[in-house]
Design a protein around this motif. Sequence first.
Motif, short mmCIF file in Angstrom:
data_model
loop_
_atom_site.label_atom_id
_atom_site.label_comp_id
_atom_site.label_asym_id
_atom_site.label_seq_id
_atom_site.Cartn_x
_atom_site.Cartn_y
_atom_site.Cartn_z
N UNK A 25 0.80 -1.22 0.00
CA UNK A 25 0.00 0.00 0.00
C UNK A 25 0.83 1.27 0.00
N UNK A 26 2.13 1.16 0.05
CA UNK A 26 2.90 2.40 0.03
C UNK A 26 4.22 2.20 -0.72
N UNK A 27 4.67 3.28 -1.29
CA UNK A 27 6.00 3.32 -1.89
C UNK A 27 6.72 4.51 -1.29
N UNK A 28 7.94 4.29 -0.84
CA UNK A 28 8.75 5.35 -0.24
C UNK A 28 9.77 5.84 -1.25
N UNK A 29 9.87 7.16 -1.37
CA UNK A 29 10.84 7.78 -2.27
C UNK A 29 11.92 8.41 -1.43
N UNK A 30 13.16 8.00 -1.65
CA UNK A 30 14.26 8.53 -0.84
C UNK A 30 15.54 8.55 -1.66
N UNK A 31 16.55 9.22 -1.11
CA UNK A 31 17.85 9.26 -1.77
C UNK A 31 18.55 7.90 -1.61
N UNK A 32 19.24 7.44 -2.64
CA UNK A 32 20.00 6.19 -2.48
C UNK A 32 21.23 6.38 -1.61
N UNK A 72 12.87 4.18 -5.25
CA UNK A 72 11.48 3.98 -4.85
C UNK A 72 11.38 2.59 -4.24
N UNK A 73 11.00 2.56 -2.97
CA UNK A 73 11.01 1.29 -2.23
C UNK A 73 9.57 0.89 -1.91
N UNK A 74 9.20 -0.33 -2.30
CA UNK A 74 7.84 -0.81 -2.03
C UNK A 74 7.72 -1.22 -0.57
N UNK A 75 6.46 -1.29 -0.11
CA UNK A 75 6.19 -1.61 1.30
C UNK A 75 6.76 -2.95 1.73
N UNK A 76 6.94 -3.89 0.79
CA UNK A 76 7.50 -5.19 1.17
C UNK A 76 9.02 -5.23 1.01
N UNK A 77 9.63 -4.05 0.77
CA UNK A 77 11.09 -3.99 0.69
C UNK A 77 11.64 -4.14 -0.71
N UNK A 78 10.80 -4.54 -1.67
CA UNK A 78 11.29 -4.68 -3.05
C UNK A 78 11.61 -3.31 -3.62
N UNK A 79 12.59 -3.27 -4.52
CA UNK A 79 12.92 -2.00 -5.18
C UNK A 79 11.93 -1.77 -6.32
N UNK A 80 11.13 -0.71 -6.21
CA UNK A 80 10.11 -0.42 -7.24
C UNK A 80 10.73 0.32 -8.42
N UNK A 81 11.87 0.95 -8.20
CA UNK A 81 12.54 1.65 -9.29
C UNK A 81 13.60 2.58 -8.76
N UNK A 82 14.36 3.16 -9.69
CA UNK A 82 15.34 4.16 -9.28
C UNK A 82 15.63 5.10 -10.43
#
Length: 186
Positions: A25-32, A72-82
Amino acid sequence: MQRLGMARPVRDTSETLKLPDDEPTSITFRSPTPADGATMWTLTRDAGGLDLNSPYAYLLAGHHFGSTSIVAEAGDGDLAGFVFAYSPPDEPDTVFVWQVITNPRFRGAGVGRRMLHEVIDRARTRGITTMTATVTPSNDASKALFSAVARDLGVDYGERPCFGQELFPGDGEHEPEDEVRVGPFG
Ligand SMILES: CC(C)(COP(=O)(O)OP(=O)(O)OC[C@H]1O[C@@H](n2cnc3c(N)ncnc32)[C@H](O)[C@@H]1OP(=O)(O)O)[C@@H](O)C(=O)NCCC(=O)NCCS
């Protein structure tokens, strides 16, 4: 760090992330950070569609270019993109997107668009007014992505030849690369 719920506005427009119901239900956007490098390399290798750089290059995304790049990090820890981006030394008003990729699991949901907006929002605070990238002429998804971001911002989108096919090794296996330009966004 900013968390984004599925149905919440992506920006101050009506766009939303259109994730399937069974996705986190969430994706977190942060600096690598350098700790993201191996995952970025693995996603690029597995998803295909982009030139795969050395694992070391993806470490540098976090080590030197964290303030201009996004994961972009998915709620389950998978990388959604960068987005691996930097400001070219001779063009301090520009942020250049070296690579942008969305995990195939999340494509078409607005993740790529949101990542580029996150990069622009951060870049703007440093006086950057233009985003550039190079894309192969056949990459309709990438061109659609950058032009959608220009449309969101109400700024110009342009394309022009950049790296000719003859600059790449081999016998023409690599397409040429055209520059795409978004801005100025002021
Ligand atoms: C290009 C890429 C990052 C797009 O990511 P995404 O998260 O699926 O894109 P979004 O859902 O945010 O879509 C943004 C826009 O691109 C359009 N788009 C996305 N995929 C598309 C496709 N395959 N064909 C045409 N348009 C496409 C969307 O419709 C949207 O435009 P719209 O608002 O006008 O409808 C993704 O396809 C990808 O990872 N490709 C492989 C890597 C690559 O080629 N990167 C670019 C070169 S550096």
